[in-house]
Design a protein around this motif. Structure first.
Motif, PDB file in Angstrom:
ATOM      1  N   TYR A 131       0.894  -1.383   0.224  1.00 20.76           N
ATOM      2  CA  TYR A 131       0.124  -0.007  -0.125  1.00 20.76           C
ATOM      3  C   TYR A 131       1.152   1.332  -0.292  1.00 20.76           C
ATOM      4  CZ  TYR A 131      -3.814  -2.748   0.783  1.00 20.76           C
ATOM      5  OH  TYR A 131      -5.162  -3.855   0.553  1.00 20.76           O
ATOM      6  N   ARG A 132       0.206   2.366  -0.809  1.00 18.67           N
ATOM      7  CA  ARG A 132       0.829   3.631  -0.825  1.00 18.67           C
ATOM      8  C   ARG A 132       0.022   4.949  -0.975  1.00 18.67           C
ATOM      9  NH1 ARG A 132       4.188   3.797  -5.985  1.00 18.67           N
ATOM     10  NH2 ARG A 132       1.943   3.874  -7.134  1.00 18.67           N
ATOM     11  N   LEU A 133      -0.036   5.787  -0.172  1.00 23.51           N
ATOM     12  CA  LEU A 133      -1.186   6.739   0.735  1.00 23.51           C
ATOM     13  C   LEU A 133      -0.229   7.819  -0.839  1.00 23.51           C
ATOM     14  CD1 LEU A 133      -3.475   8.316   1.764  1.00 23.51           C
ATOM     15  CD2 LEU A 133      -1.774   8.327   3.924  1.00 23.51           C
ATOM     16  N   ILE A 134      -0.870   8.436  -1.567  1.00 28.02           N
ATOM     17  CA  ILE A 134      -0.290   9.453  -2.083  1.00 28.02           C
ATOM     18  C   ILE A 134      -0.891  10.391  -2.831  1.00 28.02           C
ATOM     19  CG2 ILE A 134       0.234   9.331  -5.255  1.00 28.02           C
ATOM     20  CD1 ILE A 134       0.940   6.090  -4.890  1.00 28.02           C
ATOM     21  N   ALA A 135      -0.174  11.562  -2.505  1.00 30.40           N
ATOM     22  CA  ALA A 135      -1.164  13.247  -3.162  1.00 30.40           C
ATOM     23  C   ALA A 135      -0.370  13.475  -4.455  1.00 30.40           C
ATOM     24  CB  ALA A 135      -0.434  13.580  -1.982  1.00 30.40           C
TER      25      ALA A 135
ATOM     26  N   THR B 178      -6.552   1.121  10.416  1.00 31.32           N
ATOM     27  CA  THR B 178      -5.986   2.467  11.138  1.00 31.32           C
ATOM     28  C   THR B 178      -4.329   2.822  10.412  1.00 31.32           C
ATOM     29  OG1 THR B 178      -4.442   1.311  12.942  1.00 31.32           O
ATOM     30  CG2 THR B 178      -6.840   2.510  13.582  1.00 31.32           C
ATOM     31  N   LEU B 179      -4.061   4.185  10.431  1.00 34.08           N
ATOM     32  CA  LEU B 179      -3.048   4.244   9.685  1.00 34.08           C
ATOM     33  C   LEU B 179      -1.734   4.708  11.200  1.00 34.08           C
ATOM     34  CD1 LEU B 179      -1.056   3.509   7.251  1.00 34.08           C
ATOM     35  CD2 LEU B 179      -1.493   5.777   6.512  1.00 34.08           C
TER      36      LEU B 179
ATOM     37  N   VAL C  33       9.411   2.264  15.112  1.00 35.10           N
ATOM     38  CA  VAL C  33      10.741   2.706  14.429  1.00 35.10           C
ATOM     39  C   VAL C  33       9.931   3.279  12.728  1.00 35.10           C
ATOM     40  CG1 VAL C  33      12.244   0.311  15.352  1.00 35.10           C
ATOM     41  CG2 VAL C  33      10.342  -0.021  13.124  1.00 35.10           C
ATOM     42  N   ARG C  34       9.456   4.029  13.079  1.00 37.32           N
ATOM     43  CA  ARG C  34       9.015   4.888  12.149  1.00 37.32           C
ATOM     44  C   ARG C  34       8.787   3.709  10.957  1.00 37.32           C
ATOM     45  NH1 ARG C  34      11.624  10.920  13.302  1.00 37.32           N
ATOM     46  NH2 ARG C  34      10.182  10.683  11.280  1.00 37.32           N
ATOM     47  N   ARG C  35       8.077   3.641  11.122  1.00 39.39           N
ATOM     48  CA  ARG C  35       7.361   2.397   9.431  1.00 39.39           C
ATOM     49  C   ARG C  35       5.877   3.097  10.004  1.00 39.39           C
ATOM     50  NH1 ARG C  35       9.428  -3.271  10.594  1.00 39.39           N
ATOM     51  NH2 ARG C  35       8.303  -2.498  12.568  1.00 39.39           N
ATOM     52  N   VAL C  36       5.160   2.586   8.797  1.00 41.43           N
ATOM     53  CA  VAL C  36       3.723   3.368   8.851  1.00 41.43           C
ATOM     54  C   VAL C  36       2.764   2.286   8.978  1.00 41.43           C
ATOM     55  CG1 VAL C  36       2.217   5.185   7.313  1.00 41.43           C
ATOM     56  CG2 VAL C  36       3.863   5.221   8.057  1.00 41.43           C
ATOM     57  N   GLN C  37       2.170   1.549   9.164  1.00 40.14           N
ATOM     58  CA  GLN C  37       1.548   0.572   8.950  1.00 40.14           C
ATOM     59  C   GLN C  37      -0.073   1.136   9.236  1.00 40.14           C
ATOM     60  OE1 GLN C  37       2.856  -1.315  12.853  1.00 40.14           O
ATOM     61  NE2 GLN C  37       4.538  -2.301  12.535  1.00 40.14           N
ATOM     62  N   LEU C  38      -0.590  -0.043   7.963  1.00 37.20           N
ATOM     63  CA  LEU C  38      -2.116  -0.514   8.006  1.00 37.20           C
ATOM     64  C   LEU C  38      -2.615  -1.418   8.791  1.00 37.20           C
ATOM     65  CD1 LEU C  38      -4.518   1.088   6.226  1.00 37.20           C
ATOM     66  CD2 LEU C  38      -4.020  -0.598   4.886  1.00 37.20           C
ATOM     67  N   LYS C  39      -3.548  -1.330   9.747  1.00 36.56           N
ATOM     68  CA  LYS C  39      -3.994  -2.262   9.863  1.00 36.56           C
ATOM     69  C   LYS C  39      -5.265  -2.195  10.469  1.00 36.56           C
ATOM     70  CE  LYS C  39      -0.731  -0.784  14.046  1.00 36.56           C
ATOM     71  NZ  LYS C  39      -0.081  -0.487  15.163  1.00 36.56           N
TER      72      LYS C  39
ATOM     73  N   ASN D 150       4.468  -2.069   6.571  1.00 39.67           N
ATOM     74  CA  ASN D 150       5.388  -0.409   5.784  1.00 39.67           C
ATOM     75  C   ASN D 150       4.606   0.204   4.530  1.00 39.67           C
ATOM     76  OD1 ASN D 150       7.537   0.886   5.585  1.00 39.67           O
ATOM     77  ND2 ASN D 150       8.634  -0.421   4.005  1.00 39.67           N
ATOM     78  N   VAL D 151       3.566   0.996   5.135  1.00 40.83           N
ATOM     79  CA  VAL D 151       3.471   1.948   4.196  1.00 40.83           C
ATOM     80  C   VAL D 151       4.215   2.939   3.207  1.00 40.83           C
ATOM     81  CG1 VAL D 151       1.070   3.344   3.889  1.00 40.83           C
ATOM     82  CG2 VAL D 151       0.726   0.918   4.885  1.00 40.83           C
TER      83      VAL D 151
END
Length: 115
Positions: free
Chosen positions: A45-49, A85-86, A91-97, A106-107
């Motif tokens: 997954y990638r959150l893209i602007a 949730t995002l 360790v600063r990884r973005v997680q989609l849960k 690792n989003v």
């Protein structure tokens, strides 16, 4: 369906308020903000602007969030749940849960807006 961003993620995306947001899971959006051919599904997954008004037609549904609507592909909803949730881990990884389970550990959060 809704994704709640935690405070750390809200801070990361604060300057995206003038963009359209896409939750991409199959590498549809390229670095120039335009569609590309690619294939991966379910755990990338990638959150893209991207620039306002440039959401590709294939993103044919919207997921609510506590920041802005997230454009998404309707057929990909089978990989998601009603409430997610995002968040950022230690360790600063973005997680989609979803409740009790990590969907993606690792989003990426990317800004592909053209200046």
């Amino acid at each position: 369906m809704k994704i709640t961003f935690d405070d750390k993620i809200l801070a990361k995306v604060a300057d995206f308020s003038d963009a359209d947001l896409v939750l991409d899971f199959d590498n549809t959006i390229g670095e120039n903000g335009r569609p590309v051919e690619g294939c991966s599904i379910g755990t990338n997954y990638r959150l893209i602007a991207i620039n306002k008004g440039t959401v590709p037609e294939s993103f044919d549904t919207v997921i609510d969030s506590n920041f802005a609507p997230l454009h998404f592909k309707k057929y990909g909803q089978m990989f998601l749940t009603k409430d997610m949730t995002l968040s950022e881990d230690s360790v600063r990884r973005v997680q989609l849960k979803e409740s009790g389970e990590v969907i993606d550990s690792n989003v990426q959060i990317l800004d592909y807006r053209q200046v």
